[in-house]
Design an enzyme around this catalytic site. Structure first.
Site, short mmCIF file in Angstrom:
data_model
loop_
_atom_site.label_atom_id
_atom_site.label_comp_id
_atom_site.label_asym_id
_atom_site.label_seq_id
_atom_site.Cartn_x
_atom_site.Cartn_y
_atom_site.Cartn_z
N GLU A 253 43.60 34.56 32.65
CA GLU A 253 44.61 33.78 32.17
C GLU A 253 45.61 34.16 31.09
O GLU A 253 46.87 33.74 31.05
CB GLU A 253 43.95 32.58 31.33
CG GLU A 253 42.92 32.05 32.14
CD GLU A 253 43.39 31.45 33.62
OE1 GLU A 253 44.57 30.97 33.61
OE2 GLU A 253 42.61 31.42 34.36
N GLU B 190 48.87 34.93 41.00
CA GLU B 190 47.23 34.81 41.17
C GLU B 190 46.87 36.30 41.53
O GLU B 190 45.67 36.62 40.95
CB GLU B 190 46.85 33.79 42.09
CG GLU B 190 47.26 32.48 41.45
CD GLU B 190 46.73 32.08 40.16
OE1 GLU B 190 45.85 32.86 39.60
OE2 GLU B 190 46.98 31.18 39.67
ZN LIG Z 1 45.14 32.37 37.84
#
Ligand SMILES: [Zn+2]
Length: 883
Positions: free
Chosen positions: A325, A347
């Site tokens: 994160e 991501e």
């Molecule tokens: Zn993520």
């Protein structure tokens, strides 16, 4: 965002439409895909919200400074479940306001076309508070000291900011936000920025937060409730960890990690974290995983807090999820993908960066070696003909959610970046990343922006190398053929084709493959870019082992010619750990794809002896479990489990039950792994010892450390009779927190006795599971499928609405589309299964359903070849009759 991957026991799967390979261009606001017109741009929002948590409604006012680029009679933006009133443009009432929940759009018609320049749009509105994790949601929870609590939090990615406030809800529309909220005065409030004003009025308080930097709407955050925090400050940034009151002290580990990780990232990215503070908020339930809201990261509390009940695996999850994160604070927040097609820029990057950071700061975890498990999961998903590329074209923003594919967008993308980093050299790669972040800060990007920065740093044409990895589905298998000259010098010829679990790919795609040629056991690898079939290269001496994927970094498989494979197998015990892992992975995948004999793989597994490499044993354990599962109900099952036990016994004997002071975390995990397997496969000594420890645990829970509770309770549950089961139920009902609840109820789902399994199914559906742990229900029912597939299927199919409800209306159907077929291929005829899944998912998810069904059919096909092959191998090599 990091979604929780611990759903259902078997293979996890994928999604959406394959993008046609296309030339990617650098980011341009006007070219960025999207539904909203680009002629009106929001610059600055002032949003005031008054939630009514009890009634699940909210009221709000909004004032938006707009830049009108060309004269326009209408203004269009996103809204959902909201009704606007008192709409004015530059202080004058507008002609018409129309909101549609079907299209999720509001269209405002102005009395006269707006002229180019700056204008102000104002309105009041009413809206809804959700009960699932999307938009602004209300989360009930069992309080630590008893009683029920309720807090508010938000989950906006991908397209749910519009559920809390009408806005331009596409990632290219960056703007600044000033949020103010009115909630009960006893509540604490958290948002992206620090509090600038707080005004108490009776029993409510209005809190205003500082204006954010320019950012996309999906990163706005707001949480409120009976929360408390612990704080620290370092490097000019304030850090807070928030949790429901009474739990905040369990944030100490996360608070220390956050400071370490932020300092490392400030250096790695070459760009200081631009916000004054970074909060981490532990939400009790609501959503799984975590969300990277800028300056205010939300986590499921199980992914953030470390309590005395927490085991090593949980602490590892906390660290790596934080590292993920926090990487998004740069890759995602400071620099955002222009459109959801390039979600991988968020991501894949965060997943790759997290692995590097977690490994750097926790050297005893062998973390990069452990990432091989994720890579293998990605390769299994990507070996399907129905797989999709890392870059997927999202044509309808309401499908953006389906781009969050843990196998491809996250794991394959991360593995690809690791391979690219190794090929370009880590320092060069980092320099390119720094250029990219600096050039695109407070703006958006496409893959082309990254390739250009990496090309500038490396002097290589990165787009050419990387393009086919991100725009084509699948990955290659390299076929190696060696020839030897009179002096024994080896020359190898290399060719490639797409690796598939079954069938062939007519599109005949090719990849630029960065191969490292390691020509003997400990030789330095020599890099080679494999682009042409039949490419040849000198590779040492014929009698030496040859490794073409050293350290298992490459996202490809290698099929060695028989002579080379024989040399490698003979030398297997002397190879470096990472090289052995690559061979185990590849040989097992080739067995499952029906391209080589099972014995070739089992010969490698047998050569491990009492070696203590954690990932190698995990790989072997997974393979043995697959065979053991397929053998159930056949005459060869007993002989195979005896053989499987014999492979693990030397390791178990060497490690024993109790940790030694100098054992590394990896050794501790290996000890637990082999004990768990031996218990599952019926080793009488292990079962007796587990019962002894369980009895001691009942008398004194402190006698069994959290790390050992799972293996002991699981082994006891597997063999439980009614009396023992009753004791396990008492333990589960006495769980002090969700960590224990997951562990103890998880043990109950291991019972094999059908009557007791029925009891577990009832418990999983009962109020014994508190609201914040509701997603566990699906996990427990899924786990029952291991030994009681019919019961699990009946329970799942009859209660599917209840089981997926906690995941929300977007993720719930995706879970059904992805996981049900691979989880129940052995329980229900495949055509019945397919019809059921189709009937319970929207047509948009057809590609996901197809992937799930391909995996299910594959598992069924593999079973028909594995069972006779395993029986024959065991009979031949272990002298045990299989009849
Ligand atoms: Zn993520």
């Amino acid at each position: 965002m990091l979604t929780h991957r611990r759903i259902l026991p078997l293979v996890a799967l994928a999604m959406l439409l394959a993008a046609p390979a296309r030339a990617d261009a650098p980011f341009s606001f006007d070219r960025a895909f999207g539904r909203l017109p680009k002629n009106v741009i929001p610059l600055d929002y002032h949003i005031a919200v008054v939630p009514n948590a009890g009634a699940l409604t909210l009221t709000g006012t909004e004032s938006i400074l707009l830049h009108v680029r060309s004269a326009t009679p209408t203004i269009q933006f996103n809204s959902l479940n909201e009704r606007l009133a008192e709409v004015t443009f530059d202080g004058k009432p507008v002609a018409k306001t129309e909101s549609s929940d079907d299209t999720q759009l509001t269209t405002i018609t102005l009395p006269a076309p707006a002229s180019p320049g700056r204008h102000t749009l104002r309105f009041a509105y009413t809206g809804k508070i959700e009960t699932g994790p999307l938009g602004l949601f209300a989360q009930p929870y069992a309080k630590p000291g008893g009683g029920q609590g309720l807090l508010l939090s938000t989950q906006f990615e991908a397209t749910d900011a519009r559920r809390m406030f009408p806005c331009w809800d596409e990632p290219a529309f960056r703007a600044t936000y000033t949020l103010s909220v009115t909630v009960p005065a006893a509540w604490a409030t958290v948002s992206n920025m620090p509090v600038t004003a707080r005004k108490v009025d009776g029993d409510v308080a209005t809190t205003t937060f500082a204006r954010t930097p320019k950012m996309p709407s999906y990163l706005v955050e707001f949480s409120a409730g009976d929360l408390a925090e612990i704080t620290a400050a370092s490097g000019g940034t304030k850090f807070g960890v928030w949790a429901v009151r009474g739990q905040e002290q369990y944030g100490a580990y996360a608070l220390a990690n956050a400071q370490q990780i932020l300092a490392d990232y400030n250096d790695y990215f070459g760009y200081k974290f631009p916000l004054p503070k970074l909060d981490s908020i532990a939400v009790p339930g609501g959503f799984q995983g975590a969300m990277e809201n800028w300056g205010a990261i939300t986590y499921n509390d199980q992914a953030l807090l470390v309590t005395p009940s927490t085991a090593l695996r949980d602490r590892q999850d906390v660290y790596s999820i934080q590292a993920h994160e926090m990487a998004h604070q740069w890759n995602g927040d400071l620099v955002t993908m222009g459109w959801w097609d390039d979600l991988w820029l968020n991501e894949s990057f965060a997943t790759w960066r997290s692995a590097q950071e977690t490994a750097l700061r926790n050297p005893t975890w062998d973390w990069l070696e452990a990432q091989d498990a994720d890579k293998e999961t990605a390769m299994a998903a990507d070996a399907r003909i129905t797989s999709h590329p890392i870059v997927v074209h999202i044509t309808n923003e309401l499908e953006a959610e389906t781009a969050f594919d843990s196998e491809i967008t996250y794991a394959k993308g991360a593995a690809f970046l690791r391979m690219l980093e190794a090929y370009l050299a880590p320092d060069t790669f980092r320099d390119g990343v720094r250029h990219y972040i600096k050039a695109r800060a407070f703006s958006n990007a496409t893959g082309a922006d990254l390739w250009n920065a990496l090309s500038a740093a490396s002097g290589k044409d990165v787009a050419k190398i990387a393009g086919n990895w991100t725009t084509q589905p699948g990955f290659p298998v390299i076929t190696e053929t060696a020839t030897c000259d009179a002096a024994g010098k080896r020359t190898i010829s290399l060719s490639q084709r797409r690796f598939l679990m079954r069938g062939t790919d007519p599109s005949n795609e090719r990849w630029s493959i960065p191969v490292d040629v390691k020509a003997s056991t400990h030789a330095a690898p020599v890099p080679l870019l494999l682009e042409t079939d039949g490419q040849t290269v000198a590779a040492g001496q014929c009698g030496d082992p040859l490794i073409l994927n050293p350290n298992a970094i490459g996202f490809y498989r290698v099929n060695y010619d028989p002579a080379t494979l024989a040399v490698n197998t003979k030398a297997f015990g002397t190879l470096d750990n990472g090289d052995r892992i690559a061979m185990l992975d590849d040989q097992w995948a080739l067995v499952e794809a029906n391209q080589i004999q099972l014995g070739t793989y089992l010969a490698l597994a047998s050569a491990m002896g009492d070696d203590l490499d954690g990932r190698a044993w995990e790989q072997i354990s997974d393979a043995l479990h697959t065979i053991e599962y397929d053998e159930r109900g056949t005459p060869g099952h007993a002989a195979f489990t005896a053989y499987a036990r014999s492979l693990l016994k030397p390791v178990a004997d060497r490690l024993g039950w109790d940790a030694k002071p100098d054992d590394s975390p990896v050794i501790e995990e290996l000890r637990r792994k082999v004990i768990a397997d031996l218990g599952a496969w019926g080793d009488p000594g292990v079962i007796a010892e587990a019962h002894k420890r369980f009895t001691a645990f009942l008398a004194d829970p402190a006698s069994l450390p959290p790390d050992d509770q799972t293996i002991v309770l699981n082994i006891v549950a597997i063999n439980a009779d009614a009396a023992t089961y009753a004791k396990l139920v008492d333990v589960a009902k006495g769980a002090k927190n969700e960590t224990e609840l997951r562990r103890y109820f998880g043990a109950l789902a291991n019972v094999r006795d059908p009557q007791l399994a029925t009891e577990t199914a009832k418990l999983a559906l009962s109020p014994a599971i508190p609201p914040q742990a509701a997603p566990e229900r699906l996990q427990l029912i899924g786990q029952l499928a291991d030994y009681n597939p019919q019961l699990s299927w009946q329970t799942l199919s009859q209660n599917i609405k209840l089981l997926v409800a906690p995941f929300g209306p977007m993720e719930g159907p995706q879970i059904i589309a992805q996981y049900v077929a691979p989880g129940y291929w052995n329980a229900v005829p495949l055509d019945v299964l397919e019809a059921w899944v189709k009937a319970h998912t929207p047509p948009d998810l057809a590609p996901m359903v197809a992937r799930g069904m391909e995996s299910a059919r594959f598992r069924a096909a593999v079973k028909t070849t594995l069972v006779p092959a395993a029986d024959a191998y065991v009979a031949e090599h272990h002298g045990v009759s299989t009849r």
